[in-house]
Design a protein around this motif. Structure first.
Motif, PDB file in Angstrom:
ATOM      1  N   LYS A 322     -31.570 -16.068  18.811  1.00 21.56           N
ATOM      2  CA  LYS A 322     -32.602 -15.762  17.822  1.00 21.56           C
ATOM      3  C   LYS A 322     -33.875 -15.250  18.494  1.00 21.56           C
ATOM      4  CE  LYS A 322     -35.076 -17.787  13.874  1.00 21.56           C
ATOM      5  NZ  LYS A 322     -35.276 -19.019  13.065  1.00 21.56           N
ATOM      6  N   ALA A 323     -34.296 -15.962  19.540  1.00 31.28           N
ATOM      7  CA  ALA A 323     -35.515 -15.566  20.249  1.00 31.28           C
ATOM      8  C   ALA A 323     -35.311 -14.248  20.990  1.00 31.28           C
ATOM      9  CB  ALA A 323     -35.928 -16.662  21.230  1.00 31.28           C
ATOM     10  N   GLU A 324     -34.153 -14.098  21.615  1.00 29.48           N
ATOM     11  CA  GLU A 324     -33.900 -12.897  22.409  1.00 29.48           C
ATOM     12  C   GLU A 324     -33.715 -11.668  21.530  1.00 29.48           C
ATOM     13  OE1 GLU A 324     -33.500 -11.058  26.204  1.00 29.48           O
ATOM     14  OE2 GLU A 324     -34.393 -12.901  25.424  1.00 29.48           O
ATOM     15  N   ASN A 325     -33.072 -11.825  20.372  1.00 27.85           N
ATOM     16  CA  ASN A 325     -32.912 -10.691  19.464  1.00 27.85           C
ATOM     17  C   ASN A 325     -34.255 -10.211  18.938  1.00 27.85           C
ATOM     18  OD1 ASN A 325     -30.193 -10.813  19.881  1.00 27.85           O
ATOM     19  ND2 ASN A 325     -29.654 -11.535  17.849  1.00 27.85           N
ATOM     20  N   ALA A 326     -35.140 -11.162  18.625  1.00 33.70           N
ATOM     21  CA  ALA A 326     -36.485 -10.781  18.171  1.00 33.70           C
ATOM     22  C   ALA A 326     -37.232 -10.047  19.292  1.00 33.70           C
ATOM     23  CB  ALA A 326     -37.264 -12.020  17.741  1.00 33.70           C
ATOM     24  N   ALA A 327     -37.073 -10.547  20.524  1.00 34.31           N
ATOM     25  CA  ALA A 327     -37.718  -9.892  21.666  1.00 34.31           C
ATOM     26  C   ALA A 327     -37.091  -8.528  21.926  1.00 34.31           C
ATOM     27  CB  ALA A 327     -37.597 -10.772  22.908  1.00 34.31           C
ATOM     28  N   ALA A 328     -35.779  -8.406  21.712  1.00 37.27           N
ATOM     29  CA  ALA A 328     -35.097  -7.125  21.920  1.00 37.27           C
ATOM     30  C   ALA A 328     -35.591  -6.079  20.931  1.00 37.27           C
ATOM     31  CB  ALA A 328     -33.587  -7.313  21.783  1.00 37.27           C
ATOM     32  N   VAL A 329     -35.799  -6.503  19.682  1.00 40.58           N
ATOM     33  CA  VAL A 329     -36.358  -5.588  18.668  1.00 40.58           C
ATOM     34  C   VAL A 329     -37.744  -5.117  19.095  1.00 40.58           C
ATOM     35  CG1 VAL A 329     -37.218  -5.406  16.297  1.00 40.58           C
ATOM     36  CG2 VAL A 329     -35.033  -6.537  16.743  1.00 40.58           C
ATOM     37  N   LYS A 330     -38.561  -6.064  19.500  1.00 42.91           N
ATOM     38  CA  LYS A 330     -39.934  -5.744  19.904  1.00 42.91           C
ATOM     39  C   LYS A 330     -39.953  -4.781  21.086  1.00 42.91           C
ATOM     40  CE  LYS A 330     -44.309  -8.062  21.019  1.00 42.91           C
ATOM     41  NZ  LYS A 330     -44.954  -9.389  21.248  1.00 42.91           N
ATOM     42  N   GLU A 331     -39.107  -5.055  22.082  1.00 41.89           N
ATOM     43  CA  GLU A 331     -39.066  -4.206  23.275  1.00 41.89           C
ATOM     44  C   GLU A 331     -38.534  -2.818  22.946  1.00 41.89           C
ATOM     45  OE1 GLU A 331     -37.271  -4.252  27.839  1.00 41.89           O
ATOM     46  OE2 GLU A 331     -36.795  -5.873  26.443  1.00 41.89           O
ATOM     47  N   ALA A 332     -37.507  -2.761  22.098  1.00 40.77           N
ATOM     48  CA  ALA A 332     -36.921  -1.471  21.729  1.00 40.77           C
ATOM     49  C   ALA A 332     -37.908  -0.623  20.935  1.00 40.77           C
ATOM     50  CB  ALA A 332     -35.637  -1.685  20.929  1.00 40.77           C
TER      51      ALA A 332
END
Length: 614
Positions: A322-332
């Protein structure tokens, strides 16, 4: 780009304190947070004062680093970490974990030994167990921590629903690390029944079970059964005494030329194997772990243990996902915005030019997202990515139009300055003035159209500009005494018809732009669906590979048990194998449904997003 941290020396990752118990060190977490490369995590455990740290220093390519000590006291407390560039896998970081000796008699409370062992196992991709002498009953009894692993690790958050479901411990080998037994100061001949055997065969022989049904045999078999069941991939290395007794107290200072040649050869063989064969760290589901994620795993596991609970891999991975997917969206999204700012020079001449750049930038952002995101609830995160990228794209589209309008308006104002001065001075308030005015205006329009860099709103701004001057043009027309009233009316109608045609042409262009936008949205949706399908299918393949590996392991163990005369245990292993085969079919079926569900949800989300921006 992925980055690694060059550490000059090890740092404490997990401190084992008498007063506070296990404590994760913030310095180590900060260092790991900077490692965005995949990590190969090699950990070592075993009884204290058996020379674990020396081997870890050699794996780091150094003589010093982890504390060796020269007395009977244990030097390493807790878990120490050393991150170095991987010597054989570019783009990867080798993380070495050296643990405090198990069974240290100076520790007043040895309960943390079990948790140190559990944490080392959960964090590593290769777990090395270091002991001295031979692999005998005493050595195996020192590895008694494997007996209680089912009490200290949970695979699923929910308990079993039926007797037909496998216990968590039956699947430990799906995520447990490769197991390497290191036997130090080995003095025996590698022989069995008069024949030379390999180190691996020596280990497997030591793990054979006794067929007798006595309590002594059952105790003898327990640890061996757990090792065989939990660790599908096993390896063994034996080492001679490295040097003369007087040199052992300062072994890190002894040059290679002074080491026993046989030991040096064994050491090189061992290091080469670890460097070349040790796998990348993954979590259940197959997601590759970076240094940043390794730090989060360590902190999460310790927090659960300190709370008095048992680490649950499913819950931990879901929280991490959950945390990593949110961070992945932000980074992308950040990457997409940065790429657009670098590549787009506003204004673009056409909408197609902007959308072409958008498509390339979006594709790179999507690749980054899928490389970092977990498969758990990935369609929700990807829908969020689509939403945010669409918003940023719309901002660029609006900015593109604004910059184009501003440039066009400035250009027209500059070009028409002399014409407006002539109107104010009465240059066109003469017979034939209207035709003179029209000629001068058309000449300026032609100059305007020849100007470069006006952008996609050149025609629309020109049309609006000329429309705003209609009253002025009509006043010049009415003041022209050389024209009859009929001719004046005809000129007005001609102008009106011309403007009407221009309106139609502008509307046609506007409709064409809307069509281009819709086509781009369709392309974007198809690209996201295609990449999501590929990602989910790859995840399914990884899951099936894990399942196949467990099935192969069970089949091998079943054959071994039958050869050793344990028919009851072999039948149980056969039952486990059948359950795993049934689960494999379910995984394949469920993934097919999951893929279709994920794609359907993504398509619905995309439709809502694009309808909003339409």
């Amino acid at each position: 780009m992925a980055s690694q941290v060059a550490m000059a020396e090890p740092v404490c990752l997990l401190e084992n304190t008498p007063s506070r118990g296990l404590v994760v060190q913030q310095e180590a977490l900060e260092l790991l947070s900077e490692v965005t490369q995949p990590v190969v995590v090699v950990a070592i455990t075993g009884p204290y004062r058996t020379g674990k740290s020396y081997l870890m220093n050699r794996l780091a390519g150094q003589r010093r680093g982890f504390s060796l000590g020269s007395t009977v006291q244990s030097q390493t407390k807790g878990i120490w970490m050393w991150c170095v560039a991987h010597p054989c896998q570019p783009g990867h970081t080798l993380v070495l974990l050296d643990t405090e000796g198990l069974g240290d008699t100076e520790k007043g409370d040895t309960r943390n030994d079990t948790w140190i062992f559990v944490l080392t196992l959960l964090l590593s991709s290769t777990l090395m167990y270091n002991s001295r002498g031979t692999i005998d009953q005493q050595a195996l009894e020192q590895l008694h921590y494997v007996l209680t692993l089912s009490e200290h690790i949970r695979l699923k958050a929910a308990p079993r629903r039926s007797e037909d479901e496998l216990e968590d411990s039956e699947k430990f080998d799906s995520f447990f690390p490769t197991f390497v037994w290191l036997v130090r100061d080995f003095t025996l001949q590698l022989e069995a029944d008069g024949k030379e055997i390999s180190e691996d065969q020596y280990l497997e022989n030591a793990l054979k079970l006794r067929a007798e049904s006595t309590p002594e045999s059952q105790g003898y078999n327990r640890t061996r059964e757990c090792i065989r069941r939990f660790f599908a991939e096993r390896k063994c290395f034996v080492f001679d005494v490295p040097a003369k007794r007087k040199d052992l107290v300062h072994l890190e200072e002894v040059e290679d030329e002074q080491l026993d040649p046989e030991f040096l050869q064994q050491l090189e063989k061992f290091c080469s194997y670890i460097w070349e064969k040790a796998p990348v760290k993954r979590v259940p589901g197959g997601h590759v772990i970076t240094g940043r994620l390794l730090g989060k795993l360590a902190a999460s596991y310790v927090e659960v243990i300190r709370s008095g609970a048992v680490p649950c891999l499913e819950s931990t991975v879901m929280a991490l996902a959950k945390a990593e997917n949110a961070a992945a969206v932000k980074e992308a999204v950040r990457l997409y915005r940065d790429l657009m700012e670098q590549r787009v020079k506003l204004p673009t001449e056409t909408l197609e030019e902007l959308l072409e750049l958008h498509a390339r930038c979006e594709r790179e952002a999507l690749e980054l997202f899928l490389a970092r995101a977990f498969q758990e609830e990935i369609h929700c995160a990807q829908a969020e990515l689509m939403d945010q990228v669409e918003k940023v794209k719309e901002t660029f589209c609006k900015d593109n139009e604004k910059v184009s309008r501003d440039k066009c308006k400035a250009a027209l104002q500059d070009l028409f300055q002399e014409l407006d001065k002539g109107i104010r001075d009465g240059a066109y308030s003469v017979p034939g003035g209207y035709e003179l005015f029209r000629g001068h205006q058309q000449a300026l329009v032609d100059k305007y159209m020849e100007l470069r860099g006006k952008g996609l709103k050149a025609s629309a701004v020109l049309h609006e500009f000329l429309q705003s001057r209609q009253t002025l043009a009509q006043s010049i027309l009415k003041a022209d005494l050389s024209l009859t009233e009929m001719e004046k009316q005809k000129k007005i109608e001609e102008e009106q018809n011309k403007r009407a045609e221009e309106e139609k042409e502008l509307q046609r262009k506007k409709d064409a732009e809307e069509k281009v936008k819709l086509q781009d949205q369709l392309r974007s949706k198809e690209e996201h669906v295609l990449q999501l399908r590929k990602s989910l299918e790859a995840a399914c393949e990884k899951q099936l590979e894990v399942q196949d590996r467990m099935i192969r392991h069970r089949c091998q163990e079943e054959r071994a048990l039958r050869q050793e005369g344990f028919e009851d245990k072999a039948e149980h292993m056969n039952w486990v194998t059948r359950r795993l085969e049934g689960e494999r079919s379910m995984i394949q079926s469920n993934y097919s449904g999951l893929i279709e569900l994920g794609l359907t949800l993504l398509v619905k989300a995309a439709s809502l997003i694009f309808r909003f921006f339409k």
